[in-house]
Motif scaffolding. Sequence first.
Motif, PDB file in Angstrom:
ATOM      1  N   THR A 126       6.703   0.298   5.258  1.00 51.34           N
ATOM      2  CA  THR A 126       5.479   0.093   4.476  1.00 51.34           C
ATOM      3  C   THR A 126       4.838  -1.243   4.836  1.00 51.34           C
ATOM      4  OG1 THR A 126       6.599   1.252   2.691  1.00 51.34           O
ATOM      5  CG2 THR A 126       4.522   0.189   2.153  1.00 51.34           C
TER       6      THR A 126
ATOM      7  N   PHE B 149       4.544   6.936  -3.356  1.00 53.75           N
ATOM      8  CA  PHE B 149       4.465   6.026  -4.502  1.00 53.75           C
ATOM      9  C   PHE B 149       3.711   6.652  -5.678  1.00 53.75           C
ATOM     10  CE2 PHE B 149       5.133   2.849  -1.079  1.00 53.75           C
ATOM     11  CZ  PHE B 149       6.372   2.426  -1.524  1.00 53.75           C
TER      12      PHE B 149
ATOM     13  N   SER C  42       9.001  -4.117  -4.967  1.00 52.30           N
ATOM     14  CA  SER C  42       7.893  -5.006  -4.576  1.00 52.30           C
ATOM     15  C   SER C  42       8.333  -6.317  -3.938  1.00 52.30           C
ATOM     16  CB  SER C  42       6.976  -5.265  -5.767  1.00 52.30           C
ATOM     17  OG  SER C  42       7.688  -5.871  -6.786  1.00 52.30           O
TER      18      SER C  42
ATOM     19  N   SER D 133       2.278  -0.196  -3.540  1.00 56.87           N
ATOM     20  CA  SER D 133       3.678  -0.557  -3.343  1.00 56.87           C
ATOM     21  C   SER D 133       4.082  -1.809  -4.106  1.00 56.87           C
ATOM     22  CB  SER D 133       4.018  -0.675  -1.861  1.00 56.87           C
ATOM     23  OG  SER D 133       3.043  -1.388  -1.191  1.00 56.87           O
TER      24      SER D 133
ATOM     25  N   TYR E 125       9.524  -5.800  -0.344  1.00 61.56           N
ATOM     26  CA  TYR E 125       8.338  -5.397   0.424  1.00 61.56           C
ATOM     27  C   TYR E 125       7.499  -6.612   0.785  1.00 61.56           C
ATOM     28  CZ  TYR E 125       3.490  -4.108   1.081  1.00 61.56           C
ATOM     29  OH  TYR E 125       2.212  -4.049   1.558  1.00 61.56           O
TER      30      TYR E 125
ATOM     31  N   GLY F  62      10.744  -0.098   2.686  1.00 64.45           N
ATOM     32  CA  GLY F  62      10.002  -1.342   2.473  1.00 64.45           C
ATOM     33  C   GLY F  62       9.500  -1.931   3.784  1.00 64.45           C
TER      34      GLY F  62
END
Lengths: 254, 530
Positions: free
Chosen positions: B349, B19, B410, B369, B413, B346
């Motif tokens: 993470t 990132f 985002s 993230s 995620y 995603g």
Amino acid sequence: MEEKLQVSRLIKTYADKTVLNGINFTVHNGEFLSVLGPSGCGKTTLLRILIGIEPFDSGHIQKDGEEISNLPPNARGMGIVFQNYALFPNMSVLQNVMYPLKFQPKLKKNAKSIALDIIEKVGLTEHIGKKPNKLSGGQQQRVAIARTLALSPDIVLFDEPMSALDAANRVALRKEIKEIQAKFGITMIYITHDQEEAFSMSDRVIVMDEGNIVQMDTPYEVYHHPANDYVEQFVTCHLKEKISSIQESVGGVR
Amino acid sequence: MTKSRTLSLSVKLVLTAFFMVTVFLPIISMFSKINWATIGSIVNTATFGQTVFNSLSVTICATIISVITAYLLAFAINHSRIPCKGALSILITLPMLIPSISHGLGLINLFGENGLLTNLLGIPSNLYGFNGILIGSVMYSFPVAFLMLSDAMKYADETIYEAARVLGIPKGSRFFSVTLPYMKRPLISATFAVFTMVFTDYGVPLSIGGRFVTLPVYLYTEVIGLQDFSRGAFIGLLLLIPAIITFLIDLRKKDNEGMGFASKSIRIERNRLRDILLGLFCVLVIGFVLLVLVSFAIMTFIGKYPYDMSFTLRHIQEVMDKGLGEFFSNSLLISILVALIGTVVGYITAYVTARTESRVVSRILHLTSISSLAIPGIVLGLGYVICFSGSFLYGTIFILVLVNIIHFFSSPYMMAHNAMKKLNPNFEDVGKTLCVGRLRLLRDVFIPNTLDTIAEMFGYFFVNSMITISAVAFLYNTRTMPLAILINQLEGDMMFEAAAFVSMIILLSNILAKIVIAGVKKFCKYRLAK
């Protein structure tokens, strides 16, 4: 009486806080022992150290006379039933019990028959294909116990398993745990903040306060001869709370 | 340190580094392009002042209308007794399935010089400029605000209203003393989100703005047309300001949350007048939305409105000749790759931030993230041109895939993060005591229990990659051009019918994708419940 588990001079600190302050106690074979105390007294940490998912600073844990504190959790011959049972929601009763067996090289072959056998012993044969969300609280508890018993531990730990259940259910579930203990003849260590639960089920009770054991005795002795003011307060004040909440719920005198 | 802890820590570090390179490096290199010595001469011109004024005025107006519309719709869906709420909610969110540039196009179809409605009703067209941008921006932003507000209203707590009734608080005051305070935070969030969306969008003003230039269009022409990266980067900085404010407000909100679940869902009183008025409003808004979408179909199949009303497939042929097949397959390839890779990255993470120890590293990764939320697509695209133009990625389809993954990262995620936070916190400990490793648990417990979330993530990435033009506009070339960009080109060539057809293809692909995702989610739910 035969000594099953011996904990000596157990110390655990987090940063600057002492969670367990040199704890010593012994658990007898086949005993039902409760660890009682308010939240933050160190009882859950103690349990997590016993099973091996939490490291500790110093001390000894011996089972059947052998040091086990260096063994990984699954090699200690102990099982644990977690808060709210932590059943796998996507698996049926049979799959939940069978799942851990599949990763045991020795048991892999007979996984299904072992699981079926244990499910029958806890009386869940007719619910074998159901997912956890289709089971009652009591049935879920039996699945959780069966899942740990499948690996044939000789000590089972309970981490406030009933904290999410309503009061009426809890009384019935206590009985079930005792029945299972009688049937399998295993040693049980039960963590709770509910002294009624502890007193009604246990052979002996440990009362903890801020990382220390303040009393370790039979329920009768703890109730009638509390070791100090703290124990007395903890025992009685909780009962007062309970009585007032019962009064409230039945709309009685205030 | 155990093996699994080392593994999870290294996964976290790799992701954080990823990132840093894909989010922060491009933005930093963009800033380094600003030649501050020349900025003064830009800022002091009358054009610049006018552009800022244009942007602010149209954005503020659009935000107010958009949020009020969204609030009324959300209220109708959650607090009234109108029928078919499910279908209405779906129709309200249809505008989210087409590119912003298509909203401008739809309005031209309806209200332009020879528009379907201007012609039919004989009213003069006064669309290009402020009016067009205003309506187009509202169209493209209100469904987002609707979803945010509707979500908040869904969890309103009836007990507060019961208390208000029991205490004898009159209806009117109840709205101001109970409802509004409860909705304050969601309203602030929605307002800022819409403001940022409109302020940084250039699809609508590009297609319908005429000589009414806004900041994003200014940036676009400076960079694409004049290759002036210093000015472009400076405007990028201006566009970043409201986006960062929005991000910080949302961050504060999330940290303060903890009111928890409603103990009782809202009870809706009977009120015919309210239902009729709100129902009418829904029908009106949805009617307008459908009118725009239907106009694509009409334009596609009619020769040349209003002169040649015969049915024709000529416009489809025109688009085919322009290379529809190639651009469509580019778009599909990009969107599927973004959805696949984006969902995997995603999900991983979210797994490491939601389910592993070492809080500090998790927190840093979590913040990095979600920080892509604070960067408008147009700014991200500009940053990517500046940062990656010399690299092996540049000019390939993979830079478009990468920029889209980061641009839309985002939300999916957070979906995965929240879903995994909800699962029993003891699963890992259960695994340890039963000798079941983390990866096995991931495969056998976490993934099976979050399949519907995974489908939702996939759909979000796919749909948004199909409609986006903002970031990719700086990065495509003739071989990698996605379909949404073609709309812009066709409009430039005054081929509005062909552009309408392309918009329709994107709309239909996305509707199809949504249906498939909805089917998959239903199947997952059914399997879990069985």
